[in-house]
Design a protein around this motif. Structure first.
Motif, PDB file in Angstrom:
ATOM      1  N   VAL A  72       0.856  -1.188   0.000  1.00 20.99           N
ATOM      2  CA  VAL A  72       0.000   0.000   0.000  1.00 20.99           C
ATOM      3  C   VAL A  72       0.888   1.234   0.000  1.00 20.99           C
ATOM      4  CG1 VAL A  72      -1.698   1.291   1.380  1.00 20.99           C
ATOM      5  CG2 VAL A  72      -1.846  -1.204   1.244  1.00 20.99           C
ATOM      6  N   ILE A  73       0.487   2.254  -0.753  1.00 18.60           N
ATOM      7  CA  ILE A  73       1.128   3.565  -0.654  1.00 18.60           C
ATOM      8  C   ILE A  73       0.174   4.448   0.137  1.00 18.60           C
ATOM      9  CG2 ILE A  73       2.002   5.607  -1.862  1.00 18.60           C
ATOM     10  CD1 ILE A  73       3.692   3.221  -2.503  1.00 18.60           C
ATOM     11  N   ALA A  74       0.652   4.973   1.272  1.00 16.51           N
ATOM     12  CA  ALA A  74      -0.125   5.902   2.094  1.00 16.51           C
ATOM     13  C   ALA A  74       0.368   7.310   1.785  1.00 16.51           C
ATOM     14  CB  ALA A  74       0.051   5.575   3.569  1.00 16.51           C
ATOM     15  N   TYR A  75      -0.535   8.133   1.261  1.00 20.25           N
ATOM     16  CA  TYR A  75      -0.177   9.489   0.857  1.00 20.25           C
ATOM     17  C   TYR A  75      -0.434  10.479   1.985  1.00 20.25           C
ATOM     18  CZ  TYR A  75      -0.042   7.446  -3.775  1.00 20.25           C
ATOM     19  OH  TYR A  75       0.273   6.663  -4.852  1.00 20.25           O
ATOM     20  N   ALA A  76       0.313  11.573   2.005  1.00 18.82           N
ATOM     21  CA  ALA A  76       0.157  12.613   3.034  1.00 18.82           C
ATOM     22  C   ALA A  76      -1.244  13.200   3.020  1.00 18.82           C
ATOM     23  CB  ALA A  76       1.205  13.704   2.831  1.00 18.82           C
ATOM     24  N   SER A  77      -1.946  13.105   1.906  1.00 15.57           N
ATOM     25  CA  SER A  77      -3.310  13.628   1.793  1.00 15.57           C
ATOM     26  C   SER A  77      -4.300  12.825   2.623  1.00 15.57           C
ATOM     27  CB  SER A  77      -3.757  13.600   0.326  1.00 15.57           C
ATOM     28  OG  SER A  77      -3.868  12.248  -0.118  1.00 15.57           O
ATOM     29  N   GLY A  78      -3.899  11.617   3.085  1.00 16.15           N
ATOM     30  CA  GLY A  78      -4.796  10.767   3.862  1.00 16.15           C
ATOM     31  C   GLY A  78      -5.349   9.607   3.062  1.00 16.15           C
ATOM     32  N   THR A  79      -5.083   9.572   1.770  1.00 13.02           N
ATOM     33  CA  THR A  79      -5.534   8.476   0.913  1.00 13.02           C
ATOM     34  C   THR A  79      -4.486   7.378   0.912  1.00 13.02           C
ATOM     35  OG1 THR A  79      -6.749   9.984  -0.516  1.00 13.02           O
ATOM     36  CG2 THR A  79      -6.164   7.857  -1.463  1.00 13.02           C
ATOM     37  N   SER A  80      -4.947   6.118   0.888  1.00 12.94           N
ATOM     38  CA  SER A  80      -4.064   4.965   0.773  1.00 12.94           C
ATOM     39  C   SER A  80      -4.495   4.161  -0.440  1.00 12.94           C
ATOM     40  CB  SER A  80      -4.151   4.088   2.024  1.00 12.94           C
ATOM     41  OG  SER A  80      -3.581   4.755   3.129  1.00 12.94           O
ATOM     42  N   CYS A  81      -3.512   3.636  -1.199  1.00 15.70           N
ATOM     43  CA  CYS A  81      -3.801   2.886  -2.419  1.00 15.70           C
ATOM     44  C   CYS A  81      -3.060   1.560  -2.419  1.00 15.70           C
ATOM     45  CB  CYS A  81      -3.386   3.676  -3.653  1.00 15.70           C
ATOM     46  SG  CYS A  81      -4.241   5.248  -3.850  1.00 15.70           S
ATOM     47  N   ILE A  82      -3.770   0.479  -2.743  1.00 12.52           N
ATOM     48  CA  ILE A  82      -3.134  -0.817  -2.944  1.00 12.52           C
ATOM     49  C   ILE A  82      -2.451  -0.766  -4.306  1.00 12.52           C
ATOM     50  CG2 ILE A  82      -3.523  -3.281  -3.325  1.00 12.52           C
ATOM     51  CD1 ILE A  82      -5.882  -3.090  -1.365  1.00 12.52           C
ATOM     52  N   VAL A  83      -1.159  -1.076  -4.325  1.00 13.95           N
ATOM     53  CA  VAL A  83      -0.415  -1.032  -5.586  1.00 13.95           C
ATOM     54  C   VAL A  83       0.104  -2.400  -6.019  1.00 13.95           C
ATOM     55  CG1 VAL A  83       0.202   1.408  -5.364  1.00 13.95           C
ATOM     56  CG2 VAL A  83       1.707  -0.332  -4.405  1.00 13.95           C
ATOM     57  N   ALA A  84       0.099  -3.387  -5.120  1.00 11.71           N
ATOM     58  CA  ALA A  84       0.549  -4.734  -5.481  1.00 11.71           C
ATOM     59  C   ALA A  84       0.047  -5.719  -4.434  1.00 11.71           C
ATOM     60  CB  ALA A  84       2.071  -4.794  -5.574  1.00 11.71           C
ATOM     61  N   MET A  85      -0.150  -6.955  -4.880  1.00  8.11           N
ATOM     62  CA  MET A  85      -0.562  -8.047  -3.990  1.00  8.11           C
ATOM     63  C   MET A  85       0.148  -9.315  -4.441  1.00  8.11           C
ATOM     64  SD  MET A  85      -4.663  -7.378  -3.913  1.00  8.11           S
ATOM     65  CE  MET A  85      -5.042  -8.315  -2.441  1.00  8.11           C
ATOM     66  N   GLY A  86       0.316 -10.267  -3.525  1.00  9.68           N
ATOM     67  CA  GLY A  86       0.927 -11.527  -3.910  1.00  9.68           C
ATOM     68  C   GLY A  86       0.787 -12.579  -2.829  1.00  9.68           C
ATOM     69  N   GLU A  87       1.523 -13.659  -3.005  1.00 14.35           N
ATOM     70  CA  GLU A  87       1.475 -14.793  -2.091  1.00 14.35           C
ATOM     71  C   GLU A  87       2.879 -15.166  -1.653  1.00 14.35           C
ATOM     72  OE1 GLU A  87      -0.163 -17.614  -4.871  1.00 14.35           O
ATOM     73  OE2 GLU A  87      -2.158 -17.337  -4.019  1.00 14.35           O
ATOM     74  N   HIS A  88       2.928 -16.030  -0.653  1.00 16.09           N
ATOM     75  CA  HIS A  88       4.166 -16.668  -0.190  1.00 16.09           C
ATOM     76  C   HIS A  88       5.223 -15.668   0.294  1.00 16.09           C
ATOM     77  CE1 HIS A  88       2.443 -20.313  -1.754  1.00 16.09           C
ATOM     78  NE2 HIS A  88       2.349 -19.772  -2.966  1.00 16.09           N
ATOM     79  N   TRP A  89       4.793 -14.650   1.037  1.00 20.17           N
ATOM     80  CA  TRP A  89       5.760 -13.715   1.602  1.00 20.17           C
ATOM     81  C   TRP A  89       6.600 -14.448   2.629  1.00 20.17           C
ATOM     82  CZ3 TRP A  89       7.190  -9.046   0.064  1.00 20.17           C
ATOM     83  CH2 TRP A  89       8.078  -8.346   0.900  1.00 20.17           C
TER      84      TRP A  89
END
Length: 91
Positions: free
Chosen positions: A65-82
């Motif tokens: 997730v990218i959390a922006y200073a504006s207060g918005t958060s965006c999922i930018v990638a997902m995966g498995e087996h971390w």
């Protein structure tokens, strides 16, 4: 008479996030913790306006997730087996 030429078209790859999902930060936290059972495991400063967050769950699924200073958060990638790797002593 013109005959249309039919060419195969590439289909987009299936993705759990076909589009970037953005929400207010508290709602994103609620989504990841309650709906997905994820825990915030790592953070890093990307620039003065953006913090990268890594969320993981017990099965090894991960969400970036990218959390922006504006207060918005965006999922930018997902995966498995971390897997967390322990640094090795080079000696």
């Amino acid at each position: 008479m013109l005959i249309p030429l039919l060419l195969p078209t590439a289909l987009p790859a299936a993705s759990p996030i076909a589009e970037v999902l953005c929400e207010p930060g508290p709602r994103m936290t609620e989504r990841l913790t309650t709906r997905h059972g994820a825990t915030l495991t790592s953070t890093g400063l990307r620039n003065p306006e953006e913090v990268v967050e890594l969320w993981t769950d017990a099965q090894g699924d991960w969400t970036m997730v990218i959390a922006y200073a504006s207060g918005t958060s965006c999922i930018v990638a997902m995966g498995e087996h971390w897997a967390t790797r322990v640094p090795q002593d080079p000696a």
